[in-house]
Design an enzyme around this catalytic site. Structure first.
Site, PDB file in Angstrom:
ATOM      1  N   GLY A  18       0.820  -1.213   0.000  1.00 45.67           N
ATOM      2  CA  GLY A  18       0.000   0.000   0.000  1.00 45.67           C
ATOM      3  C   GLY A  18       0.847   1.252   0.000  1.00 45.67           C
ATOM      4  N   ASN A  91      -6.578  -2.583  -0.274  1.00 42.23           N
ATOM      5  CA  ASN A  91      -5.336  -3.360  -0.145  1.00 42.23           C
ATOM      6  C   ASN A  91      -5.097  -3.923   1.241  1.00 42.23           C
ATOM      7  OD1 ASN A  91      -2.312  -3.895  -0.682  1.00 42.23           O
ATOM      8  ND2 ASN A  91      -2.286  -2.321   0.910  1.00 42.23           N
ATOM      9  N   TYR A 151      -6.886 -18.232   4.742  1.00 41.69           N
ATOM     10  CA  TYR A 151      -6.351 -17.062   4.022  1.00 41.69           C
ATOM     11  C   TYR A 151      -6.637 -17.226   2.531  1.00 41.69           C
ATOM     12  CZ  TYR A 151      -2.902 -13.861   1.955  1.00 41.69           C
ATOM     13  OH  TYR A 151      -2.279 -12.880   1.201  1.00 41.69           O
ATOM     14  N   LYS A 155      -8.860 -14.847  -0.063  1.00 39.84           N
ATOM     15  CA  LYS A 155      -8.341 -14.270  -1.313  1.00 39.84           C
ATOM     16  C   LYS A 155      -9.131 -14.753  -2.531  1.00 39.84           C
ATOM     17  CE  LYS A 155      -5.437 -11.500   0.565  1.00 39.84           C
ATOM     18  NZ  LYS A 155      -5.593 -10.038   0.479  1.00 39.84           N
ATOM     19  N   THR A 188       7.588  -7.842   2.500  1.00 35.74           N
ATOM     20  CA  THR A 188       7.038  -6.806   3.391  1.00 35.74           C
ATOM     21  C   THR A 188       6.933  -7.390   4.800  1.00 35.74           C
ATOM     22  OG1 THR A 188       4.749  -7.544   3.199  1.00 35.74           O
ATOM     23  CG2 THR A 188       5.551  -6.030   1.479  1.00 35.74           C
TER      24      THR A 188
END
Ligand SMILES: NC(=O)c1ccc[n+]([C@@H]2O[C@H](COP(=O)([O-])OP(=O)(O)OC[C@H]3O[C@@H](n4cnc5c(N)ncnc54)[C@H](O)[C@@H]3O)[C@@H](O)[C@H]2O)c1
Ligand SMILES: CCCCC[C@H](O)/C=C/C=C\C/C=C\C/C=C\CCCC(=O)O
Length: 260
Positions: A18, A91, A151, A155, A188
């Site tokens: 993001g 996001n 998860y 998605k 990240t």
């Protein structure tokens, strides 16, 4: 879409993908609003963007995307700051197999409400200026992974929900188009997970060792490709170590969206 002079709202903008997108948009002359639950990092990252591009380029609003009222209020505030919204990037997301109800609230409810608010504020047939809505799914929203099954479910939900909006026959009147970002692992904070956040952390780490992680810039590149391609609607932008590609979904009369 030319980015100079445009406006954008990004959720999960305080760090990671993001923040990378926020910085790239600001570098391209877009005025941005960043929503995130982490206030310190959010304020610092926006201050750095304003130092680079001038006061008022970026605005941070603390927002928990699981709270629909907060999200609604922030969208209204963003419209008053920006004038109107051209780009929305839903996001914010996380992986928490051990706290899966909360994960569903962030990864699915946050994207659903963020998309609904974006449509409401952006659609041309109700006073908006049109634009593009991009939701972050994952490579795991296209290919199942046993390492984090819930998860993956969130998605797949994002991918299916976004494709369903992209197949809406009234999009032309609304002046809207949609896209989904589907990267494999990106370098990240997301990847600095605790083992209890995954069902099979050891196996995922082994998988990761084989394929490696993408730099944030690769995910940003995929985002910019969708935003700047006005002919793109319903694209699942897949970003892997092998490169960036998307299957353009064609809207065929009576058949809905079909893969090219
Ligand atoms: N990093 C990866 O390997 C990877 C791969 C594919 C997809 N994704 C997806 O990309 C998106 C961004 O992840 P990232 O890698 O940048 O992770 P990140 O943890 O670096 O950033 C996620 C941001 O979302 C924010 N956030 C989390 N919950 C929130 C909430 N309830 N309300 C508001 N903000 C919230 C966090 O504070 C953080 O700033 C996520 O949807 C993730 O599922 C990540
Ligand atoms: C800590 C959980 C991180 C999940 C991040 C992300 O949303 C999911 C990534 C899904 C898969 C990444 C791991 C392995 C990918 C395996 C193969 C990809 C090969 C792609 C290719 O190069 O063809």
């Amino acid at each position: 879409m030319q980015l100079k002079g445009k406006t954008a709202l990004v959720t999960g903008g305080a760090m990671g993908v993001g923040l990378g997108v926020l910085e790239a948009l600001a570098d391209s002359g877009t005025k941005v609003v960043s929503l995130d639950v982490v206030e310190d990092a959010g304020q610092k990252s926006v201050a750095a963007i304003n130092d680079k591009h001038g006061a008022g380029t970026a605005t941070f609003m603390k927002c928990d995307v699981t709270d629909s009222k907060q999200l609604e209020c922030c969208f209204k505030q963003a419209v008053s700051v920006l004038g109107h919204i051209d780009i929305v990037f839903n996001n914010a997301g996380l992986v928490l197999e051990n706290k899966w109800e909360y994960m569903i609230d962030v990864n699915i409810k946050g994207v659903v409400v963020g998309t609904q608010l974006a449509v409401e504020h952006m659609r041309k047939d109700k006073g908006g200026k049109g634009g593009v809505i991009i939701n972050t799914s994952s490579y795991a929203g296209l290919v199942p992974r046993f390492t984090f099954p819930i998860y993956v479910g969130t998605k797949y939900a994002v991918t299916g929900f976004t494709a369903s909006w992209a197949s809406n026959p009234y999009l032309k009147d609304m002046g809207l188009r949609f896209g989904t970002l589907c990267p494999t692992a990106v370098d990240t904070a997301f990847q600095r997970f605790k083992d209890e956040q995954l069902l099979y952390p050891k196996e995922f780490k082994e998988m990761l060792n084989n394929i490696g992680m993408l730099p944030v810039g690769k995910a940003v590149e995929g985002f910019l490709q969708i935003v700047q391609d006005d002919d793109s609607n319903g694209a699942n932008m897949t970003i892997t170590v092998k490169g960036i590609s998307y299957k353009q979904l064609l809207l065929q009369e009576g058949k809905g969206l079909i893969p090219q």
